[in-house]
Design an enzyme around this catalytic site. Structure first.
Site, PDB file in Angstrom:
ATOM      1  N   LYS A   9       0.769  -1.217  -0.067  1.00 45.84           N
ATOM      2  CA  LYS A   9       0.036  -0.083   0.039  1.00 45.84           C
ATOM      3  C   LYS A   9       0.977   1.263   0.125  1.00 45.84           C
ATOM      4  O   LYS A   9       2.102   1.254   0.279  1.00 45.84           O
ATOM      5  CB  LYS A   9      -0.927   0.008   1.163  1.00 45.84           C
ATOM      6  CG  LYS A   9      -2.026  -1.296   1.204  1.00 45.84           C
ATOM      7  CD  LYS A   9      -2.768  -1.388   2.553  1.00 45.84           C
ATOM      8  CE  LYS A   9      -3.900  -2.211   2.439  1.00 45.84           C
ATOM      9  NZ  LYS A   9      -4.613  -2.394   3.744  1.00 45.84           N
ATOM     10  N   ARG A 119      -0.645 -14.702   4.641  1.00 46.13           N
ATOM     11  CA  ARG A 119      -1.143 -14.075   5.855  1.00 46.13           C
ATOM     12  C   ARG A 119      -0.644 -14.301   7.148  1.00 46.13           C
ATOM     13  O   ARG A 119      -0.524 -13.186   7.860  1.00 46.13           O
ATOM     14  CB  ARG A 119      -2.813 -14.711   6.356  1.00 46.13           C
ATOM     15  CG  ARG A 119      -3.974 -14.504   5.065  1.00 46.13           C
ATOM     16  CD  ARG A 119      -4.366 -13.193   4.731  1.00 46.13           C
ATOM     17  NE  ARG A 119      -5.198 -12.915   5.723  1.00 46.13           N
ATOM     18  CZ  ARG A 119      -5.930 -11.670   5.551  1.00 46.13           C
ATOM     19  NH1 ARG A 119      -5.795 -10.789   4.831  1.00 46.13           N
ATOM     20  NH2 ARG A 119      -6.881 -11.351   6.643  1.00 46.13           N
ATOM     21  N   THR A 125      -4.793  -7.551  11.160  1.00 45.30           N
ATOM     22  CA  THR A 125      -5.103  -6.293  10.390  1.00 45.30           C
ATOM     23  C   THR A 125      -4.784  -5.309  11.388  1.00 45.30           C
ATOM     24  O   THR A 125      -4.361  -4.061  10.997  1.00 45.30           O
ATOM     25  CB  THR A 125      -6.694  -6.324  10.414  1.00 45.30           C
ATOM     26  OG1 THR A 125      -7.129  -7.382   9.589  1.00 45.30           O
ATOM     27  CG2 THR A 125      -7.327  -5.149   9.604  1.00 45.30           C
ATOM     28  N   ARG A 136       3.459  -6.639   9.701  1.00 43.85           N
ATOM     29  CA  ARG A 136       2.637  -5.502  10.282  1.00 43.85           C
ATOM     30  C   ARG A 136       3.218  -5.357  11.871  1.00 43.85           C
ATOM     31  O   ARG A 136       3.397  -4.237  12.449  1.00 43.85           O
ATOM     32  CB  ARG A 136       1.356  -5.720  10.207  1.00 43.85           C
ATOM     33  CG  ARG A 136       0.625  -5.475   9.082  1.00 43.85           C
ATOM     34  CD  ARG A 136      -0.599  -6.352   8.920  1.00 43.85           C
ATOM     35  NE  ARG A 136      -1.503  -5.698   7.506  1.00 43.85           N
ATOM     36  CZ  ARG A 136      -2.520  -6.178   7.168  1.00 43.85           C
ATOM     37  NH1 ARG A 136      -3.234  -7.205   8.045  1.00 43.85           N
ATOM     38  NH2 ARG A 136      -3.301  -6.060   6.185  1.00 43.85           N
ATOM     39  N   ASN A 156      -1.727  -0.098   7.447  1.00 39.24           N
ATOM     40  CA  ASN A 156      -1.013  -1.418   7.906  1.00 39.24           C
ATOM     41  C   ASN A 156      -0.342  -2.333   6.903  1.00 39.24           C
ATOM     42  O   ASN A 156      -0.048  -3.116   6.664  1.00 39.24           O
ATOM     43  CB  ASN A 156      -1.892  -2.331   8.532  1.00 39.24           C
ATOM     44  CG  ASN A 156      -3.088  -2.487   7.471  1.00 39.24           C
ATOM     45  OD1 ASN A 156      -3.077  -2.303   6.336  1.00 39.24           O
ATOM     46  ND2 ASN A 156      -4.040  -3.284   7.744  1.00 39.24           N
ATOM     47  N   HIS A 159      -2.055  -5.264   1.650  1.00 40.04           N
ATOM     48  CA  HIS A 159      -2.848  -6.055   1.659  1.00 40.04           C
ATOM     49  C   HIS A 159      -2.531  -7.464   1.147  1.00 40.04           C
ATOM     50  O   HIS A 159      -1.723  -7.438   0.304  1.00 40.04           O
ATOM     51  CB  HIS A 159      -3.993  -5.544   0.223  1.00 40.04           C
ATOM     52  CG  HIS A 159      -5.020  -6.575  -0.069  1.00 40.04           C
ATOM     53  ND1 HIS A 159      -6.047  -6.685   0.714  1.00 40.04           N
ATOM     54  CD2 HIS A 159      -5.302  -7.374  -0.894  1.00 40.04           C
ATOM     55  CE1 HIS A 159      -6.740  -7.556   0.178  1.00 40.04           C
ATOM     56  NE2 HIS A 159      -6.259  -7.953  -0.823  1.00 40.04           N
TER      57      HIS A 159
HETATM   58  P1  ADP Z   1      -6.880  -7.434   6.326  1.00 38.51           P
HETATM   59  O1  ADP Z   1      -6.025  -6.262   5.371  1.00 38.51           O
HETATM   60  O2  ADP Z   1      -6.154  -7.862   7.628  1.00 38.51           O
HETATM   61  O3  ADP Z   1      -7.534  -8.404   5.294  1.00 38.51           O
HETATM   62  P2  ADP Z   1      -9.599  -6.418   6.235  1.00 38.51           P
HETATM   63  O4  ADP Z   1      -9.992  -7.142   4.813  1.00 38.51           O
HETATM   64  O5  ADP Z   1     -10.685  -6.836   7.454  1.00 38.51           O
HETATM   65  O6  ADP Z   1      -8.135  -6.645   6.862  1.00 38.51           O
HETATM   66  O7  ADP Z   1      -9.747  -5.040   5.904  1.00 38.51           O
HETATM   67  C1  ADP Z   1      -9.028  -4.155   5.093  1.00 38.51           C
HETATM   68  C2  ADP Z   1      -8.250  -3.070   5.293  1.00 38.51           C
HETATM   69  O8  ADP Z   1      -8.912  -2.169   5.951  1.00 38.51           O
HETATM   70  C3  ADP Z   1      -7.301  -3.264   6.309  1.00 38.51           C
HETATM   71  O9  ADP Z   1      -6.043  -3.979   5.939  1.00 38.51           O
HETATM   72  C4  ADP Z   1      -7.070  -1.915   7.200  1.00 38.51           C
HETATM   73  O10 ADP Z   1      -6.325  -0.945   6.137  1.00 38.51           O
HETATM   74  C5  ADP Z   1      -8.622  -1.206   6.964  1.00 38.51           C
HETATM   75  N1  ADP Z   1      -9.350  -1.513   8.291  1.00 38.51           N
HETATM   76  C6  ADP Z   1      -9.739  -2.595   8.783  1.00 38.51           C
HETATM   77  N2  ADP Z   1     -10.396  -2.457   9.751  1.00 38.51           N
HETATM   78  C7  ADP Z   1     -10.385  -1.152  10.006  1.00 38.51           C
HETATM   79  C8  ADP Z   1     -10.701  -0.332  11.234  1.00 38.51           C
HETATM   80  N3  ADP Z   1     -11.445  -0.571  11.994  1.00 38.51           N
HETATM   81  N4  ADP Z   1     -10.613   0.961  11.061  1.00 38.51           N
HETATM   82  C9  ADP Z   1      -9.841   1.535  10.024  1.00 38.51           C
HETATM   83  N5  ADP Z   1      -9.489   0.928   8.927  1.00 38.51           N
HETATM   84  C10 ADP Z   1      -9.361  -0.547   9.070  1.00 38.51           C
HETATM   85 MG    MG Z   2      -9.049  -8.307   3.808  1.00 44.64          MG
END
Ligand code: ADP
Ligand code: MG
Length: 192
Positions: A9, A119, A125, A136, A156, A159
């Site tokens: 990202k 993962r 996340t 992360r 973070n 993706h």
């Molecule tokens: P991951 O990236 O671990 O697969 P998700 O698919 O649930 O997580 O969420 C996608 C992205 O949305 C996350 O990587 C993060 O950048 C953002 N995100 C998720 N939850 C939150 C939150 N509570 N507040 C702000 N941003 C969030």
């Molecule tokens: Mg995701």
């Protein structure tokens, strides 16, 4: 053998962490079979985070609620709702702003169990819940509270596809078949 999508990202690029991030995947034996750097358009971002993926939206809302409860923060006061879908939709808008805010590097990685392996290497996340040793956990220092009060997504760094189905959908969305390559890494020779 599985293929999975990884997107570095904009914060990973602007912080100069591309080498550190990619190295971790390479040394775990994940083979790079696709790579490109570009600015993501709003239309592409909307397809990557589809608004009809209810489970994905609710999942983000759920993670937010759990985190707020742990921190003793009232979601209604902070976000105006405690409905997981409503919170998820709000985060999706922030996410689209985040992923279109600067250049990204998209990779397709291949290995046995690539989806789960990536993962694990990536971490949770929420950076605080990512153990040291994960990307992360080692490099991201944002918090969901900080991000949500500023009405933005959590920065973070990467993706990574969340499931085999998500990986299939995302690899096809980001890469055309001719943009993927096929070659052998030495690990494969040893395993024969
Ligand atoms: P991951 O990236 O671990 O697969 P998700 O698919 O649930 O997580 O969420 C996608 C992205 O949305 C996350 O990587 C993060 O950048 C953002 N995100 C998720 N939850 C939150 C939150 N509570 N507040 C702000 N941003 C969030
Ligand atoms: Mg995701």
């Amino acid at each position: 053998m599985e293929k999975t999508l990884v997107v570095l990202k904009p914060d990973a690029i602007s912080r100069g962490l591309t080498g550190d991030v990619i190295k971790r995947f390479e040394r775990a034996g994940l083979k790079i079979v696709g790579a490109k750097m570009h600015m993501v358009s709003r239309e592409a971002a909307e397809k990557h985070y589809p608004d009809n993926r209810i489970e994905f939206l609710k999942g983000m809302g759920q993670k937010t609620l759990e985190n707020y409860e742990k921190m003793g923060v009232d979601p209604v006061k902070e976000l105006g709702t405690k409905d997981t879908l409503e919170i998820g939709k709000m985060i999706r808008e922030w996410l689209i702003d985040y992923i279109t805010s600067g250049p990204v590097i998209a990779l397709v990685l291949e290995a046995p169990h690539a989806v789960e392996l990536v993962r694990k290497i990536c971490g949770h996340t929420l950076p605080l819940m990512s153990p040291p040793g994960t990307i992360r956990g080692d490099f991201a220092y944002d918090s969901s509270y900080l991000a949500n009060t500023a009405k933005r997504a959590i920065k973070n760094l990467i993706h990574t596809s969340g499931s085999i189905e998500e990986a299939e959908f995302e690899v096809n969305l980001w890469f055309k078949p001719h943009e993927l390559v096929s070659y052998e890494r030495v690990e494969e020779k040893i395993m024969r």
